[in-house]
Design a protein around this motif. Sequence first.
Motif, PDB file in Angstrom:
ATOM      1  N   LYS A 219      34.851  17.197   9.077  1.00  0.00           N
ATOM      2  CA  LYS A 219      33.848  16.265   8.722  1.00  0.00           C
ATOM      3  C   LYS A 219      33.248  15.454   9.610  1.00  0.00           C
ATOM      4  O   LYS A 219      33.749  15.365  10.846  1.00  0.00           O
ATOM      5  N   LEU A 220      31.776  14.877   9.486  1.00  0.00           N
ATOM      6  CA  LEU A 220      31.061  14.320  10.434  1.00  0.00           C
ATOM      7  C   LEU A 220      30.840  12.952   9.866  1.00  0.00           C
ATOM      8  O   LEU A 220      30.336  12.772   8.927  1.00  0.00           O
TER       9      LEU A 220
ATOM     10  N   ARG B 284      24.085  11.346  12.894  1.00  0.00           N
ATOM     11  CA  ARG B 284      24.648  12.498  12.467  1.00  0.00           C
ATOM     12  C   ARG B 284      23.873  13.653  12.595  1.00  0.00           C
ATOM     13  O   ARG B 284      24.204  14.612  12.966  1.00  0.00           O
ATOM     14  N   ARG B 285      22.363  13.604  12.532  1.00  0.00           N
ATOM     15  CA  ARG B 285      21.448  14.644  12.717  1.00  0.00           C
ATOM     16  C   ARG B 285      21.515  15.157  14.092  1.00  0.00           C
ATOM     17  O   ARG B 285      21.507  16.565  14.422  1.00  0.00           O
TER      18      ARG B 285
ATOM     19  N   MET C 117      24.738  17.387  14.465  1.00  0.00           N
ATOM     20  CA  MET C 117      24.268  18.742  13.749  1.00  0.00           C
ATOM     21  C   MET C 117      23.429  19.432  14.849  1.00  0.00           C
ATOM     22  O   MET C 117      23.670  20.630  14.576  1.00  0.00           O
ATOM     23  N   ASP C 118      22.504  18.783  14.988  1.00  0.00           N
ATOM     24  CA  ASP C 118      21.292  19.731  15.994  1.00  0.00           C
ATOM     25  C   ASP C 118      22.212  20.186  17.192  1.00  0.00           C
ATOM     26  O   ASP C 118      21.723  21.218  17.851  1.00  0.00           O
TER      27      ASP C 118
ATOM     28  N   THR D 102      28.961  21.361  13.024  1.00  0.00           N
ATOM     29  CA  THR D 102      29.125  21.198  11.707  1.00  0.00           C
ATOM     30  C   THR D 102      30.282  21.336  11.118  1.00  0.00           C
ATOM     31  O   THR D 102      31.334  22.043  11.752  1.00  0.00           O
ATOM     32  N   LYS D 103      30.487  21.358   9.874  1.00  0.00           N
ATOM     33  CA  LYS D 103      31.675  21.470   9.118  1.00  0.00           C
ATOM     34  C   LYS D 103      32.347  22.923   9.484  1.00  0.00           C
ATOM     35  O   LYS D 103      31.557  24.021   9.259  1.00  0.00           O
TER      36      LYS D 103
ATOM     37  N   THR E  10      33.307  24.274  12.257  1.00  0.00           N
ATOM     38  CA  THR E  10      32.926  24.993  13.610  1.00  0.00           C
ATOM     39  C   THR E  10      34.007  24.679  14.338  1.00  0.00           C
ATOM     40  O   THR E  10      34.666  23.359  14.404  1.00  0.00           O
TER      41      THR E  10
ATOM     42  N   ARG F 153      30.179  26.951  19.942  1.00  0.00           N
ATOM     43  CA  ARG F 153      29.627  28.224  19.642  1.00  0.00           C
ATOM     44  C   ARG F 153      28.792  28.946  20.856  1.00  0.00           C
ATOM     45  O   ARG F 153      27.873  29.382  21.154  1.00  0.00           O
TER      46      ARG F 153
ATOM     47  N   ILE G  66      33.471  12.598  14.930  1.00  0.00           N
ATOM     48  CA  ILE G  66      33.874  14.065  14.593  1.00  0.00           C
ATOM     49  C   ILE G  66      35.361  14.223  14.229  1.00  0.00           C
ATOM     50  O   ILE G  66      36.116  14.141  15.135  1.00  0.00           O
TER      51      ILE G  66
END
Length: 73
Positions: A17-18, A25-26, A29-30, A34-35, A37, A56, A70
Motif C-alpha cells: 500500500k502507498l 503519492r504521484r 508512483m512515478d 506501485t502495489k 513491486t 525494477r 510505503i
Amino acid sequence: MKTLKDVKIGETAIVTKLNGMGALRRRIMDMGITKGTSIYLRKVAPLGDPIEVTVRGYELSLRKEDAENIIVK
C-alpha cells in the motif's frame, strides 16, 4: 504495519500500500513504486538518511520521510 523505513539492509520487501496524498503519492508512483513491486534495500547512508533501494532493476535513493509512506510485507 511495516514500512519501507523498517526494512533491514539486504532484505527484499513487497509493496502492499502507498500512504500519502496528491503530489507525494504521484511522485512515489512515478519512481516505479506501485502495489506489488519488489524492493531490495541496498544500503543506508551513514547518518541514516537517505536509503538506497533497487526497484525494477535500477537504484533509487529515498528519504526516510518518503519511505514511511510505503507499506510493505
